[in-house]
Structure formats: structure tokens, C-alpha cells
Scaffold this motif. Structure first.
Motif, PDB file in Angstrom:
ATOM      1  N   GLY A 127      51.338  43.004  37.992  1.00  0.00           N
ATOM      2  CA  GLY A 127      50.704  43.404  39.207  1.00  0.00           C
ATOM      3  C   GLY A 127      50.792  42.434  40.480  1.00  0.00           C
ATOM      4  O   GLY A 127      51.686  42.313  40.871  1.00  0.00           O
ATOM      5  N   LYS A 128      49.588  43.108  40.587  1.00  0.00           N
ATOM      6  CA  LYS A 128      48.841  42.783  42.781  1.00  0.00           C
ATOM      7  C   LYS A 128      48.692  40.988  42.688  1.00  0.00           C
ATOM      8  O   LYS A 128      48.027  40.770  43.003  1.00  0.00           O
ATOM      9  CB  LYS A 128      47.803  43.446  42.355  1.00  0.00           C
ATOM     10  N   VAL A 142      47.453  42.203  36.724  1.00  0.00           N
ATOM     11  CA  VAL A 142      46.196  42.289  37.793  1.00  0.00           C
ATOM     12  C   VAL A 142      45.988  43.034  39.358  1.00  0.00           C
ATOM     13  O   VAL A 142      46.799  44.179  39.472  1.00  0.00           O
ATOM     14  CB  VAL A 142      46.287  40.881  38.585  1.00  0.00           C
ATOM     15  N   MET A 143      44.937  43.933  39.433  1.00  0.00           N
ATOM     16  CA  MET A 143      44.920  44.876  40.052  1.00  0.00           C
ATOM     17  C   MET A 143      43.355  44.585  40.778  1.00  0.00           C
ATOM     18  O   MET A 143      42.581  43.585  41.350  1.00  0.00           O
ATOM     19  CB  MET A 143      43.984  45.800  39.161  1.00  0.00           C
ATOM     20  N   ASP A 179      43.369  49.245  43.931  1.00  0.00           N
ATOM     21  CA  ASP A 179      43.567  50.759  42.456  1.00  0.00           C
ATOM     22  C   ASP A 179      42.568  51.008  41.622  1.00  0.00           C
ATOM     23  O   ASP A 179      41.778  50.543  41.547  1.00  0.00           O
ATOM     24  CB  ASP A 179      43.911  49.505  41.368  1.00  0.00           C
ATOM     25  N   SER A 200      41.871  56.364  37.706  1.00  0.00           N
ATOM     26  CA  SER A 200      44.024  56.137  36.955  1.00  0.00           C
ATOM     27  C   SER A 200      44.219  55.705  36.562  1.00  0.00           C
ATOM     28  O   SER A 200      45.143  55.702  35.655  1.00  0.00           O
ATOM     29  CB  SER A 200      44.289  56.719  38.353  1.00  0.00           C
ATOM     30  N   VAL A 201      43.986  54.163  36.545  1.00  0.00           N
ATOM     31  CA  VAL A 201      44.471  53.131  35.209  1.00  0.00           C
ATOM     32  C   VAL A 201      43.996  53.508  33.967  1.00  0.00           C
ATOM     33  O   VAL A 201      45.003  53.276  33.093  1.00  0.00           O
ATOM     34  CB  VAL A 201      43.897  51.900  36.024  1.00  0.00           C
TER      35      VAL A 201
END
Lengths: 596, 586, 158
Positions: A357-358, A431-432, A436, A440-441
Motif C-alpha cells: 500500500g502507501k 497501509v492507507m 484513501d 470506498s475501501v
């Protein structure tokens, strides 16, 4: 066997292969041959080093130089400089993001410092296609040891180690083995679940690609313990490399008498077959997996009866996942006390996570249970990409939940994650950041569950579809506060009534985001606003008059005719007419279209 | 007997080990609602996929709710079947099911007999919480000669799949797709008529909703009855009279022969005849065929095909045409009673009353849905005109009676018309498994031995066991008889025979559980298989009360041969009363 | 889907594959994998032939084929494009890559372009999360994708 003075270990995992690591190996070999050093230097294709963010990786032994982001064209320089002249290629060394200094040895890198590698112990160290290298690192010693004792003693060792299933449920492994061993019947089965389905976890594949023998050895140990002479590996058909390496390892093990009849002269017979999955997440559930292996639709059935009583072909069957098995040989080599000394009170040993992820350091990591999320994200993961702010971390995949800042200092173990509304799951850790949108997740995960639901029980078949529909409605700005109440009630009922583990956990992404990001839901519903600007239907577009050059590109692209303005004059968006398609945003070359 | 104690709704109960919570609750008078669950006790059929989640209960110490149908009681278990948590879960799940179900209940063929509708009423659902424009799963609709599929109404209870596969071993239906679009369907969601479906209709018999229903011919029959240019005659199968009363609230097992005849007459049928007459005729032909084959076999002819297999059941005929194409010459070539009746009605009877076959409409009332298909088979037509024009089910007859303003319960008992209305007890028992072969034995014995039977009842041939066999002494010649009901048992019997396990001279096979009394056209048993037993008892009661109980003693049958057919298996009989089979193997 | 007729050679191939697995119904999934590998997809006639060889109802075969996402009854394009929809790729923008592909190819997920050149699918984690978002064209992995690269990548294929 030639006695090499130097080895170049090159990652042959799927991630690095995607970045041409195969070509790098070829190039390295060509250069070494050209330098006339083939008898002194070898190139070894290993499994995954874990540090995928920096791949492809080439590690030089014995000086432990760790080259990152290697390209095929770098081979010449590595050989000519490092191998021939002993000068490290500095530009390929890892640069510490804080000190900006080059680090040569991986053990000094933040990414590796807090890790403890048990299941991944051999990954990146050995050639997975050569059983000798596994044996050289004490491979099959555990099996030999176990075969000298009784099955009961071995089961006791596993029980004492405190090892729990790494596939998701966290059921105590030793207890599972004991139940299977006590189930009557001459014919029993050991099944290795390698049908990794969590979208964002790839540790099982990595283990099979990097160290297939550890799984084979553990399955044989399990077979001895429960009284089974047949093992089955249920593996995703989409994992061709893992399948190939497993097949090679099985063949080599048979040649060495480590599989087959009368293993190591003990009179114990055990062999393994491969069965292919065909793309069904629900087959991670034991009973569904067993039906799939029987050639049927992978639908779960009500437990009990548990597979340990009636599993594959109605026979007692023990199912463990790849990572669980990979821990087994070490437990016998180093002892259950050693293993039990690692981790927390109820969660022993380590856990492998696919960190993605981020985050700066995407990769496969293994940490002792009890490590905090903060240590994982900041110390190992190197923090959030692009200096953005941490927002959430999703663990446990579609069965898990999103944890927030307040959970950062929670020690990771089965019970803490469950208490926080998430799950250990198979070990996905995404990881967000601030960009994000949590609604939506949640919708993303529900879409996944809806796609993967087998359709057998009503709450999962229809309920998850409804959850997804409500979430979709909210992301489109059409949600109501009553929807939130229904979302919550429906989620609880699905958890309470669904037939299998998939349905019983599928609402977790909804419930955990509702708990931790309630305001974000409210913003979507009441203010018709997506705080992360992610939801297209809720974006409000405007044109920054200072940046707008009046090129008219946006006005021409707008399907709703919502943009007005003269050539070479700043344009204006009529928000009433705007259908929020984003065409102007995509078209503008001057970044003049902004999302408010 | 090992027992365990547990507590359900604050009351303690002791049950046999292995009992489910659902069964235990039932024993103490607690009726937990369920949808997918179905148990046909005396047939050994149980469907418990644990899919509907309506029967969930709270078990103390358990994390989630337990499906009571498939959760086995454990010692000391504390169960609550009616808590807020359970009520909310049940209602929410049922609302979910309803949210993916069409709301055309008022015009649904299952209106008033739908288990889903009953459940919604029972749980008091008054509105369905759902999402605007919520997706509904829709599928291609299919109409075959017998069955209609409207899978939009499927609730994935999987009962039809269980019947088609586990009970009937036909395998025409399977769960297909997954997730929201999961449904039970034939391969490639093709039409049933293109599949290996036998039209036994057992899927219809157990479907809780209107997803699987029969093709309705009542409208066509009303039209024919109202058409002054048509002469309309009706024949009623033996099993109908033992079940029709249920549709009017009578106890299962009530015989309503006389009221049924009266009702048919009031409906406007010109002649009310009885398929039983044709059943007697079947025995004459099939029995003679059996004796012929037996005689040749005992005389040393090794080419003769034995055992002879009965051929009255059209689903069974379809089954062997699909699955045993190498055995097409083994079953009796005798047509089924329905078709024998049609052939005689449109020749012998039509001539007698001087009506052209095109103006004579023959309607059959059958406990069966495969009969709808059978009467449409090409070989049972003359120049495109079928011997039997329409076949309706017991349920359709009930609905005709209701729609014609007839108060069934107050009807007098009336008698069938002559000449095709007279029958014997042997014909009546065609309705129950083992009945055809018993009827055949009654006649074959007397013809073979030339002696009168001392006892007419062959109790060794009766019962509900899936596969039965008995040996009957034909005056020194032992005749081995096999009986199977349900096609799954038929398959077992045939495969066993091929493997040399059995040595039979004659075998009776019926596709439906219990024989025709458990046919798919009968009033819905809704999972209560004691209904089938009650109908069976009624059938044997009717037989016992008959003056004539052997087919060859039926005076009208004797007259039919004298006036028209000559003798059994004569050329004319062969032409009118026998058929041939087709290889339908895929 | 158009019905296809199998020739003798194709039927023999199916019989050979089934025999390789002992014609055992329990091996259905292995048989389907192998047949899909051979034919590229699993059309109706192939399923019927498998059912005949394994002596199981064709409805069961179809039930299994439609359950697993790996099996397809659609022939694939000459180049098959798979977009990773794992979570790591999702949070790094896989959705916009997929949207761009749909727009460029004018087909939906599961579709094939009318010229038979490309087919488009989604798959779960490829395991190249470090390269997210990722797509595969045939065997080749494209990582760190941005929607604007799509046109150029597609142009490389014949």
C-alpha cells in the motif's frame, strides 16, 4: 562440487522476476564467464528476499553486499567492479531515507532490523531448486528427529510450542493434530492449504517459491504424527513458479528417500500429491477446500463434522496452511520452549505479513508476535510514501478490518487484532494514507466478497450484495442516516448467521470502518462530501482562474456542457450542470481544474 | 440407546445421541421455522445444506448462531430458540431472501401453497428493508412439456438438486454459478427438454416456492369442455383418488373415488372413465408377455430377455432411454395404462359411439407430471392427433373443481361410466410401489398354473423399502421378483443385476418415492412423508374392498378382447397397446 | 456462445486427458485444467465429452466450471490482459488503470475485442505489490502503471 569463493544471490521471486531478474541472472553469468571466473563465482537464483520495494535484489556473499533496484544492464558493472576488482557499486546500494547514507549490509537496514525470520528463514538464502542447500541448513533433521520418537511426543512438542494456524483462524496446531491423530481409521490425509486467496497477501507463495522443502518436511512430520501416509498440497493454479519448485523439491526428496516408502529407514511411508485450485477464495475454508479437492464445487459444509473427523473422501484430514507448516521444522530443531519464548501470552512465534500500500518499503516481512503496528509501519515499512499522513492499516484482507492511529501501539497478535475489530487473517497488511476513502475501501472489500461468495447460504449470498449496494449508494452521495443503521444491523446478522468463515467475517471491513471512521460516512451522507476526494460522484470541480489559460480543452471535453468561457479567458464550471465525470480534470494541461 | 440431556428454552430434555437441535426441539413441541431443510423420514431422504439460515438458534457459549437443522445436540447444551437476537436474525435473513424474490405472489402458481409465503406470514414480515433498485437475480425461464422453471423464485434450498441427484440419480440439475447468481439449473442452463431430465417432477414435488411448477393445462380443458363440437372423456389414475381429498382439507389417506367421479361429471366430462380399466388391460398384455418370455426361457431359449421390466412409469421409460440404451429390448413393450386407455378410447370407444378421433378429447388425471410428456410423444399420435390429448395432475383437477364452483365435500358418491370405467382391485394397487407386479402375479399365476389363487394378497411385495425382492412359488417354479422405487434405487438394482448380484424374472420400477401415490402431481406433502404412507394404506383398502381383484376377471376386459382385440398380444393388440423405445443417450 | 463440434482427434485428446487421471470423477478439476490448457477454454462440447469420459452428469461439470473463476467458456483474445485487483494495487490506483483499459479496448472485464486481439480480466494478487499497480499482458508484468501508459503498451502488441 566446485568450491566457489563468491556467490551472487539473485532474487527469483515473482515480484523481482516481473522486473527482469531472470535477465539479470543471465547477464551476470555471461559477464562472469567473460571474466573467466565461472569456477570461482556462482550465481544462485533464490527465493524472495522480502524487500520487494527495492527489487530486483542481488546479494553478494561472503561480504553481504545488498544491491537494490538492479537492472540487467547493471550486471556488467557489478561483475567488473565488485567481483573482479572488489569495489562495491555504490550507486546500487540501498540509501537510508533519513541519513541519505548508503548501506551495504542488509542487517543494518531498518527494514530488516526488527524482523525475526522463522518461516522465512531460508528465503533468499538458498536455491530452492536444490535440496542440498536446504539440507545444508539443517533441513530434514527435524523429520529424522521426530521419526526416532513417538507421534505422541511430537504432537506434544507442537502443542507446547503454542503454534497457532497462520491461515486465518488461529486454531492451535498441536491440538488440531492431536484430534486428527485420535480419529480412528487406517487412511488419513495431511493437506497443505496453498490456495492463498487474500488479495494482497503472497507469503505462502513466497515460501513455496523460496523454500519448498520446509513445507514438505513439515507435512511428513504431520503425517507421522496423525498416522497419514498421504499428503496433498492444494495450490492455486495461478502460481506456476511455486508449483514448479514444489515439484522439483518433491522429486529430489523422493530421490533422497525423504518422501516415499520407509523414510530414513523408519518404516514410515509418506508421499505428496499436488491438487490445483481454480480461483475461489472460499476454498481457503477447510471444508470447501476438501470438496474442491474431490472435484466438486468448493462449497463449505456445516461443521461439525470437522475435517479431523471426516475430511477428504470422508477420511480424517488435517489441514494447515503453508506458513504454519514452514514453522514446524524449526520448532523441532530449536525446541518448543524456544518457540514459545517468542511472542505474546497467547500468540507464540512470529507472523509473516505482506506489507503493501502507501508505504515506503513494500515487501514481505516476518516479525515476532507482539510487535506493534507502529514498529511495522514506521521502523520496518519506513513510513508513509510521499510524506503523506497515515490514515489506516488494513489487516486480515477481506475478513479483516481497518485500524487507525489509535491502534498503532497495539501489539500485534491474534486476540488483540480481533478485539480491535480486525483479524490476523493470512497476513495482508495494507497501509492507507489521507487520500484513501474508507467508505470506498469497505466497498472494495465487499465487492471482493460478493464476487467470491459461493452462494450457498442466504446471508452471504444476498446480504453481502446488499451491503455492497448500500456502500455504493453512500459513495454516490445518495445514502441516508437510516442506511447506516441498516448497514450495522445487517453486518451483525451476517456475522451471526453465515455458514462459513468467509461470510462470518465479510462484514468486518464495514463494521471496522463504521467504528473508526464514522465521521467519514456522515460526511458522505450529510455533507455529500468525500473527505479523501476519492468518490467521483461527490467531487466538486472548479477552475482556478489564475492557472486557467483559456485553452477551451475542458469545455470541449465536458459532456454536460457545464463549462463556459471565452478563448484565452478563464473558464467557469456550472456546478448545477456538472455531472462530476472528471473529464475536464483529466484534460486540463495546466492543473487549473481543482477538486474542492 | 445412548442419550444426552440438554436444555431448550429453559426446559430440559433427554434425546438420543446424534439428534439435532431441530429434532430435539420438535420432540418437545417447539417448532423451529426452517426453509431449506427437508426430511422424508420413511424414504431416507434428508436435505440439510444449512443454507437458508432461518432455523438458527442461540447456543450459550457459542460465538455465532447455530443452524438447528444441522447442529447436533451435545450434553449440557443450553439452547434458546426465541430470543431478540434470534428473532432479529431470522427476520433479517428472511427479508434478504424476499428482497431477491419476485413479489407476484397473487398470480404465482404456488400462491397459497408456498412455503416462503407461509414463512413470511409466520414471522410477520410487513416490509422488506432493502436498497432502492436493489439487484435481483434473474434467469432464463424454461417450459418443457411437463415442468416449468422460473428460477427468479429460487431460494437455493437445494431440495430439487437433492431429489434429482441423490434420490433419482438423474443428474439433470446442479448448482451452477456462484455468489449472488448461484442457482440450480441444467447444464449450460439449457432447456430441460434438451437435457437428460426424465420429467419425474420430484423437483417440483419438493420446491418450497414457485420456482419449479407443472405446466398448467386446466385452461385448455375448460375450453374443450365448453366446446359443443367436442366429446370429452376423462380417465383417472388409481393414485389420484387416494390423495385428491387432501386438496379439500381431508385427512391424507381418505379415499374420494365417488366424490371425484361426481365432480368430474359436474365439470362437464361426457364420460367419466377409469385408468384402472386400462391397468387391467396392461396386466393382460404385460402378464402375457412375461409368461411368454418365461415359457421360452424355461424351455431353454437363451436369447430371451429376462428379467422383464415394467414400463408403466413414463419417467422410468425416459430414464432407461437416457441411461441404459443397450437395454431397450428388456422392458415390456406394453404401453402404460394412460396410453392404452387413449388408444382404446380413440379406436374401440370412438367407433362405438361413432365419433371421429379428432372430435374426441381424451383427458387424463394423473398423480404424475411425466405423463404430460408421455402423452405428447410422437409415437402416441395418429396423424398428429394424440391418443391422450391432455394430462393434468391431481392438483390441477382440484383447482378445476374449485374454479367450477363445486363444493367437493358435499358431493355424493357416484360410479364410473361403462365400458371403460370398470376395474378390479389389481388395477387399483398400480398406484403403490409393488402394486403393478402384484397385479401381474395374480393374473400370471392363475394363467401359468391353471389354478385359482388361495390368497390374493402378496404382502411380501408391499412396503416402502427402496429395493425389495421376493420369490413367488408358481406351483413349483420359483419366480424371482425385484421391486424398486425412485430412479436412484432403480439404478442400483439394474447395476446390481448387471454385476450378477441378482437373478430376477421380473422387475417393477416406479420413479417416484412410494410409487404413483408419491407422484409429483399429487398434493404437496411439504416434507411430511407420512402422507405417502397414508395414501398407500388407502390404496390397499380400496383393493381389499373390491369384488373382483384379478385383472383377467374384469368382465369388460374380457368383452374388449372378444369384441375388438382378439387375444392378448394379438396383432391388433400389438399395434394398439405396445410400443418401442429410443436411444436418448447423450 | 456458438456451439462447436469436436472432431475425433479432439475427442481422443479429451479421452486421453481423462484416462491420464484414471477417469476418476474426483479428478474433475485437474481434468478441466488440462483441457482448458489444451483448448484455451471450455466450450460446451468439451464439457459434455469430459462428462462422458468420467461418467458424471454434464450438469455437475458445468456446475464446477461456473463455480471457479479460473475456468472460462469464452475463448480468450490472442493477448490476454489481466489487471491485478489485489488491495495493494487497488490503493495504488488499479481501478483507474482498469477504467483506461476498458475505455481503450471498448470491452468490459471478461470480454474479448471484436478482432480477437485482446481479452480483459481481473485477477487477485500477483505478488508484485512492490510494483503496484500491476497488470499482465500474457506473461509479461507491467508495474507502477499509470493510465496514460496504457495506450502505448497496447500499441506494442500485434
Amino acid at each position: 562440487m566446485p568450491n566457489y569463493k563468491m556467490s551472487l544471490l539473485c532474487c527469483g521471486g515473482t515480484g523481482c522476476r516481473a522486473s527482469e531478474s531472470v535477465r539479470i541472472v543471465e547477464r551476470l553469468r555471461e559477464e562472469i564467464a567473460a571474466a573467466g571466473m565461472d569456477n570461482d563465482v556462482q550465481v544462485v537464483v533464490t527465493g524472495c528476499f522480502g524487500f520487494c520495494e527495492q527489487g530486483p535484489i542481488v546479494k553478494v556473499i561472503p561480504d553481504n553486499t545488498f544491491y537494490t533496484n538492479v537492472k540487467p544492464e547493471d550486471a556488467e558493472e557489478i561483475v567488473k567492479e565488485h567481483v573482479v576488482k572488489g569495489r562495491k557499486v555504490t550507486r546500487l546500494l540501498y540509501e537510508d531515507p533519513d541519513t541519505k547514507k548508503h548501506i551495504s549490509d542488509s542487517k543494518h537496514m531498518g527494514f530488516y532490523q526488527k524482523q525475526l525470520r522463522i518461516a522465512l528463514r531460508n528465503c533468499g538464502f538458498i536455491n530452492p531448486e536444490n535440496i542440498d542447500e536446504y539440507i545444508a541448513r539443517d533441513g530434514y533433521e527435524a523429520l529424522a528427529k521426530v521419526l526416532q520418537g513417538t507421534p505422541q511426543e511430537a504432537i506434544e512438542t507442537v502443542k507446547k510450542s503454542g503454534l497457532r494456524g497462520r491461515g486465518g483462524g488461529g486454531f492451535p496446531t498441536g491440538l488440531k493434530w492431536e484430534i486428527a491423530s485420535k480419529s480412528p481409521g487406517p487412511e488419513k490425509y495431511v493437506v497443505c492449504n496453498a490456495d492463498e486467496g487474500d488479495p494482497g497477501a503472497f507469503m505462502d507463495r513466497s515460501i513455496l517459491e523460496s523454500d519448498p522443502n520446509s513445507v514438505i518436511e513439515a507435512m511428513a512430520i504431520c503425517g507421522y504424527c496423525i498416522g497419514a501416509s498421504k499428503g496433498l498440497v492444494y495450490i492455486r493454479a495461478e502460481y506456476p513458479l511455486a508449483v514448479k519448485r514444489l515439484q522439483i523439491a518433491m522429486r529430489q526428496a523422493r530421490d533422497y528417500g525423504l518422501l516415499g516408502d520407509d523414510i530414513l529407514g523408519s518404516g514410515f511411508n509418506f508421499d505428496i500429491e499436488i491438487r490445483y485450485g481454480a480461483g475461489a477464495f472460499v476454498c481457503g475454508e477447510e471444508t470447501a477446500l476438501i470438496h474442491s479437492m474431490e472435484g466438486k464445487r468448493g462449497e463449505p459444509t456445516v461443521k461439525p463434522p470437522f475435517p479431523a473427523e471426516s475430511g477428504y473422501l470422508g477420511k480424517p484430514t488435517n489441514v494447515n496452511n503453508v506458513e504454519t507448516f514452514a514453522n514446524i521444522p524449526v520448532i523441532f530443531l530449536k525446541g518448543s520452549e524456544w518457540f514459545a519464548s517468542i511472542g505474546t501470552e497467547k500468540s507464540k512465534g512470529t507472523k509473516v505479513f505482506a506489507l503493501a500500500g502507501k508505504i515506503n518499503n513494500v515487501g514481505l516481512i516476518e516479525v515476532p508476535m507482539g510487535t506493534t503496528l507502529r514498529e511495522v509501519i514506521y521502523d520496518i515499512g519506513g513510513g508513509i510514501k510521499g510524506g503523506k499522513e497515515f490514515k489506516a492499516v488494513q489487516t486480515g484482507g477481506p475478513s479483516g478490518g481497518c485500524l487507525t492511529k489509535k491502534h498503532l501501539d497495539t501489539p500485534i497478535d491474534y486476540d488483540n487484532l480481533t478485539a480491535a475489530g480486525s483479524m490476523m487473517g493470512s497476513g495482508g497488511m495494507i497501509v492507507m494514507d489521507e487520500d484513501d476513502c474508507m467508505v470506498s475501501v469497505a466497498k472494495f472489500y465487499l465487492q471482493f466478497t460478493v464476487d467470491e461468495s459461493c452462494g450457498k447460504c442466504a446471508p452471504c449470498r444476498i446480504g453481502n450484495k446488499r451491503l455492497e449496494e448500500i456502500l455504493d449508494k453512500i459513495t454516490k452521495g445518495k445514502g441516508t442516516m437510516e442506511d447506516l443503521d441498516y448497514l450495522k444491523n445487517l453486518s451483525k446478522v451476517i456475522k451471526d448467521t453465515a455458514l462459513c468463515g468467509l461470510g462470518q467475517t465479510s462484514p468486518n471491513p464495514v463494521l471496522s470502518t463504521l467504528d473508526n471512521f464514522y465521521d467519514e460516512y456522515v460526511a458522505h451522507i450529510v455533507d455529500k462530501r468525500c473527505p479523501a476526494h476519492k468518490c467521483r460522484a461527490l467531487r466538486v470541480y472548479a477552475i482556478d482562474p489564475d492557472r486557467c489559460k483559456g485553452c477551451t480543452a475542458c469545455a470541449r471535453a465536458c459532456p454536460a456542457g457545464a463549462i463556459k468561457g471565452e478563448v484565452k479567458q478563464a473558464h467557469v464550471i456550472d456546478t448545477e450542470k456538472c455531472i462530476r465525470c472528471g473529464a475536464c480534470f483529466d484534460k486540463c494541461k495546466f492543473n487549473a481544474v481543482i477538486v474542492q | 440407546m445412548d442419550t444426552i440431556k440438554l436444555t431448550i428454552d429453559n426446559r430440559e430434555i433427554e434425546v438420543e445421541k446424534g439428534t439435532t437441535i431441530f429434532q430435539a426441539a420438535k420432540q418437545m413441541g417447539i417448532d423451529i421455522p426452517a426453509l431449506c431443510y427437508m426430511k422424508l423420514d420413511n424414504l431416507g431422504v434428508e436435505n440439510r445444506p444449512g443454507g437458508c439460515r432461518i432455523c438458527v438458534v442461540e447456543v450459550e457459549g457459542r460465538r455465532n448462531l447455530a443452524p438447528s437443522c444441522s447442529t447436533v445436540c451435545t450434553p449440557g447444551m443450553v439452547v434458546h430458540t426465541h430470543t431478540m437476537r434470534v428473532i432479529n436474525a431470522r427476520r433479517t435473513v428472511l427479508e434478504l431472501i424476499l428482497s431477491d424474490h419476485p413479489k407476484d405472489c397473487l398470480v404465482c402458481p404456488k400462491n397459497g401453497r408456498c412455503e416462503l409465503q407461509d414463512l413470511a406470514a409466520r414471522l410477520g414480515i410487513r416490509e422488506i428493508h432493502s436498497v432502492e433498485n436493489a439487484a435481483v437475480s434473474t434467469y432464463k425461464k424454461d417450459t418443457s412439456p411437463s415442468l416449468k422453471r422460473d428460477m427468479d423464485k429460487c431460494v437455493m434450498c437445494r431440495r430439487c438438486e437433492t431429489m434429482c441427484n441423490d434420490v433419482q440419480s438423474v443428474g439433470a440439475l446442479s448448482a451452477v454459478n456462484r455468489g449472488f447468481m448461484a442457482v440450480v439449473a441444467p447444464a449450460f442452463e439449457q432447456r430441460l427438454v434438451d437435457s437428460n431430465c426424465t420429467f419425474c417432477g420430484q423437483c417440483v414435488a419438493v420446491c418450497p416456492t414457485g420456482a419449479l411448477t407443472e405446466v398448467d393445462h386446466t385452461g385448455r380443458i375448460i375450453q374443450a369442455l365448453m366446446d359443443p363440437t367436442k366429446k370429452v372423456v376423462v380417465q383417472t389414475a388409481p393414485a389420484v383418488r387416494a390423495a385428491l381429498g387432501e386438496e379439500f382439507g381431508m385427512e391424507p389417506g381418505t379415499l374420494v373415488t365417488g366424490k371425484m367421479v361426481a365432480a368430474l361429471r359436474r365439470l362437464g366430462f361426457d364420460e367419466v372413465f377409469d385408468t384402472d380399466f386400462a391397468a387391467d388391460l396392461t396386466i393382460m398384455e404385460e402378464g402375457t408377455e412375461l409368461l411368454d418370455r418365461l415359457g421360452r426361457f424355461l424351455g431353454g431359449d437363451k436369447t430371451v430377455k429376462l428379467p422383464i421390466l415394467t414400463s408403466c412409469c413414463p419417467a422410468w421409460v425416459n430414464f432407461f432411454e437416457h441411461n441404459y440404451p443397450d437395454m431397450l429390448d428388456v422392458p415390456s413393450s406394453a404401453k402404460s395404462p394412460q396410453q392404452m386407455f387413449g388408444a382404446i378410447a380413440k379406436t374401440y370407444f370412438a367407433e362405438k359411439i361413432g365419433v371421429d378421433r379428432k372430435d374426441l378429447v381424451v383427458v387424463s388425471v394423473m398423480p404424475c407430471l411425466a405423463k404430460k410428456y408421455e402423452c405428447q410423444r410422437d409415437e402416441f399420435k395418429v396423424d398428429g392427433n394424440p391418443d391422450v390429448d391432455f394430462s393434468i395432475s391431481t392438483r390441477e383437477l382440484a383447482s378445476l373443481i374449485k374454479s367450477a364452483n363445486i363444493d367437493f365435500l358435499s358431493l355424493p358418491d357416484e360410479e364410473f361410466d361403462a365400458p371403460l370405467g370398470e376395474s378390479t382391485g389389481a388395477a387399483v394397487i398400480f398406484g403403490a410401489t409393488g402394486g403393478v407386479i402384484e397385479a401381474a402375479v395374480r393374473t400370471a399365476y392363475e394363467i401359468y398354473t391353471g389354478k385359482k389363487l388361495d390368497r390374493i394378497d402378496f404382502k411380501e411385495l408391499r412396503g416402502l423399502d427402496g429395493i425389495r425382492h421376493a420369490t413367488i412359488d408358481f406351483n413349483g417354479t420359483p419366480i424371482n421378483i425385484g421391486i424398486a422405487h425412485t430412479l436412484g434405487n432403480a439404478r442400483k438394482l439394474l447395476d446390481g443385476m448387471r454385476a450378477g448380484m441378482y437373478n430376477f424374472h421380473a422387475i417393477e420400477i416406479m420413479a417416484c418415492p412410494g410409487g404413483c401415490i408419491g407422484g409429483a402431481g399429487q398434493p404437496f406433502h411439504h416434507g411430511d412423508s407420512s402422507v405417502i404412507k397414508a395414501r398407500m394404506d388407502a390404496i390397499y383398502r380400496e383393493d381389499a374392498g373390491k369384488k373382483i381383484r384379478k385383472s383377467h376377471e374384469n368382465p369388460y376386459i374380457i368383452k374388449l378382447y372378444e369384441e375388438f382385440l382378439g387375444h392378448p398380444m394379438s396383432e391388433k393388440a400389438h399395434h394398439l397397446l405396445h410400443t418401442h423405445y429410443f436411444d436418448k443417450h447423450d | 456462445m456458438d456451439k462447436i463440434e469436436l472432431n475425433k482427434c479432439q475427442k481422443d485428446k479429451i479421452a486421453e486427458i481423462c484416462a491420464e487421471f484414471g477417469n476418476a470423477p474426483g479428478e474433475l478439476i485437474n481434468v478441466l485444467h488440462k483441457c482448458q490448457g489444451h483448448f484455451g477454454y471450455l466450450p460446451e462440447e468439451v464439457q459434455r465429452e469430459i462428462a462422458r469420459n468420467l461418467h458424471i452428469p454434464v450438469a455437475k461439470v458445468y456446475g464446477v466450471v461456473t463455480f471457479y473463476s479460473f475456468f472460462t467458456m469464452q475463448p480468450k483474445g490472442r493477448h490476454s490482459i489481466s489487471v491485478c485487483m489485489g488491495t495493494a494495487c487497488y490503493v495504488r490506483g488499479a481501478e483507474s488503470v482498469l477504467e483506461e483499459l476498458k475505455k481503450e479496448l471498448k470491452i468490459d472485464v471478461g470480454g474479448v475485442t471484436p478482432d480477437g486481439k485482446f481479452s480483459l480480466e481481473c485477477l487477485r494478487c500477483v505478488g508484485a505489490c512492490g510494483l503496484a499497480p500491476v497488470m499482465l499482458v500474457d506473461e509479461k508484468v507491467y508495474g507502477r502503471l499509470e493510465p496514460k501508459q496504457i495506450k502505448g503498451i497496447l500499441a506494442q502488441y500485434e
